[in-house]
Design an enzyme around this catalytic site. Structure first.
Site, PDB file in Angstrom:
ATOM      1  CG  ASN A 218      -1.892  -1.188   1.198  1.00  7.85           C
ATOM      2  OD1 ASN A 218      -2.443  -1.547   0.157  1.00  7.85           O
ATOM      3  ND2 ASN A 218      -2.048  -1.831   2.353  1.00  7.85           N
ATOM      4  CD  GLU A 260      13.836   0.889   3.594  1.00  9.72           C
ATOM      5  OE1 GLU A 260      13.491   2.037   3.957  1.00  9.72           O
ATOM      6  OE2 GLU A 260      14.353   0.646   2.486  1.00  9.72           O
ATOM      7  CE1 TYR A 261      10.526   4.799   8.709  1.00 13.83           C
ATOM      8  CE2 TYR A 261      10.607   3.811   6.511  1.00 13.83           C
ATOM      9  CZ  TYR A 261      10.794   4.894   7.356  1.00 13.83           C
ATOM     10  OH  TYR A 261      11.256   6.073   6.839  1.00 13.83           O
ATOM     11  CG  MET A 323      19.794   1.593   2.003  1.00  9.46           C
ATOM     12  SD  MET A 323      18.010   1.262   2.087  1.00  9.46           S
ATOM     13  CE  MET A 323      17.808   0.882   3.840  1.00  9.46           C
TER      14      MET A 323
END
Length: 470
Positions: A218, A260-261, A323
């Site tokens: 999403n 991620e997160y 990153m």
């Protein structure tokens, strides 16, 4: 290759004359659409005559080899050319040898020392019977100096034929290709990706493709989705089995996890999952890697950072991609995308807990154009380095260079009166990044992302490193 920064009043013809370089070679390697327009502060790549050659229309590897008195095999080996038929206009080749004419006072030791080669290499290249006796005026073939080896990864989101063509055109520069992306589902299955053309391009250029797995759903990274998998051993087994099936069916050579997160409480779950992946992948000869947020301490706060355990990843996986970009992010204030002082701050910590030969340093291939004064809630437009220079030319403004960040930038006012600030990468800033890779002794670099025009990057990379192929 040299880097020249355009000064006020200079023309491309004057610059070419100054370096004794062919103006058409400069135009081609920099992909200059209008050679009559250069911008104050613009960084140009200048090929070194008789040491480098930029491919022109009608060239073949055989014709270039004939022109410079070398073999096609020597040219191919020097430049990672997997298929001699895949040559592209504007591509720079490093020549295996160049000619040096002996000057008064010269000796072989001095010539070798100045050119980064050994006396024995010069002796062998020229069939010299007595190294102590060389005559003034004698032309000598000097081998190109050896470059340090490195590994380069390239992420790409371009699944179009044009994306595959870009991989073929630039493929000699890549060790790994990471098509972005496959996303996990809550039942341990994965979304699909139309990656056939990219995988064919990787195979043609002897690039190892790695399957990128994310917790993206999403239009954002989903912490709950990651938790669903990381908290269920059964779902992990299902996911790993599905991964292996896709990898073996499509011909990937490993995996790159970009979770991620992830919730801080899932930190150890993530580490345990990676150990399980390695246990299943290693017997198949497959690589396991991860993408990590840019941390400066082990206990750095924030959802982006806390579950990324640098030390554990350094022990478990084959290598990590750190990153080191997005300081100047689209939703933030104008800033360099990867200010070198911040990049090095991350590396200063990383190398204390991750082996240096397991670190790929993230490198951006893009810039951003912000409206200023900056307003919270607004978003910058992503631009390629080539587009950034075109903007400076269009609005007649000079390009500045921030020494602390090692990054070019400029400001302009558009037709509506709106002011803008642009930060991007150029030959100088990318050289600073390659210098950093050398200083820290890293495994290599990782580009985010293909699909943006940055022609100066490739000759700068070539001059600094010989990219390793698996």
């Amino acid at each position: 290759m040299r880097i020249h920064v355009v000064q006020q009043g200079e023309s491309l013809w004057q610059i070419a004359q100054y370096y004794g370089s062919n103006i058409n070679q400069i135009i081609l390697v920099n992909q200059l659409s209008n050679p009559n327009v250069v911008v104050i502060g613009q960084a140009l790549v200048i090929p070194e005559t008789n040491k480098e050659y930029v491919i022109q229309k009608g060239d073949t590897l055989w014709s270039i080899a004939q022109r410079f008195g070398v073999t096609t095999g020597e040219l191919a080996e020097m430049n990672n050319i997997a298929d001699p038929s895949l040559l592209y206009i504007g591509e720079m080749l490093i020549l295996p040898y160049f000619t040096y004419v002996v000057q008064p006072g010269d000796n072989l030791w001095g010539i070798a020392n100045r050119n980064g080669v050994t006396v024995s290499q010069i002796v062998q290249a020229n069939n010299i019977s007595n190294p102590a006796l060389i005559n003034v005026g004698t032309p000598l073939r000097i081998p190109a100096a050896a470059r340090p080896s490195t590994e380069i990864n390239a992420y790409t989101t371009q699944t179009t034929p044009q994306g595959a063509q870009e991989v073929i055109a630039l493929g000699e520069h890549f060790t790994y290709l990471t098509p972005f992306m496959y996303a996990i589902r809550a039942d341990g299955t994965l979304t699909d990706m139309q990656d056939t053309a990219l995988l064919d391009a990787a195979e043609a250029q002897n690039i190892a493709p790695l399957l990128v797995v994310t917790n993206f759903a999403n239009n954002s990274f989903d912490s709950d989705l990651a938790a669903t998998i990381l908290r269920s051993p059964d779902l992990q087994d299902t996911l790993i089995t599905n991964l292996l099936e896709i990898i073996q069916t499509k011909g990937y050579e490993g995996v790159n996890f970009d979770f991620e997160y992830v919730y801080p409480e899932d930190r150890e779950n993530y580490n345990a999952f990676l150990r399980k992946v390695v246990e299943r992948f290693k017997p198949e000869g497959l690589l396991v890697s991860t993408a990590l947020a840019p941390k400066i301490t082990a206990d750095q706060q924030g959802l982006l950072y806390e579950a990324h355990d640098y030390q554990a990843h350094g022990e478990i996986v084959d290598f990590v991609v750190i990153m080191t970009y997005e300081w100047g992010w689209a939703g933030g204030e104008p800033w360099a995308i990867a200010p070198i002082n911040k990049v090095r701050e991350v590396l200063d910590y990383a190398v204390t807990v991750i082996p240096r030969d397991k670190i790929l340093m993230g490198i951006p291939l893009y810039g951003r154009d912000w409206k200023i004064p900056w307003v919270d809630g607004t978003f910058a437009r992503t631009v390629s380095p080539q587009e950034a220079v075109a903007l400076a030319a269009r609005y007649g403004v000079p390009i500045e260079y921030d020494q602390e960040y090692q990054s070019p930038y400029f400001r302009y006012t558009d037709e509506s009166g709106q002011q803008h600030e642009v930060w991007f990468e150029d030959a100088r800033s990318i050289q600073a990044k390659y210098d950093t890779m050398k200083i820290y002794g890293l495994r290599g670099g990782s580009y985010w992302v293909l699909g943006t025009a940055f022609p100066q990057n490739w000759p700068v990379l070539q001059t600094n490193f010989k990219v390793r192929k698996l």
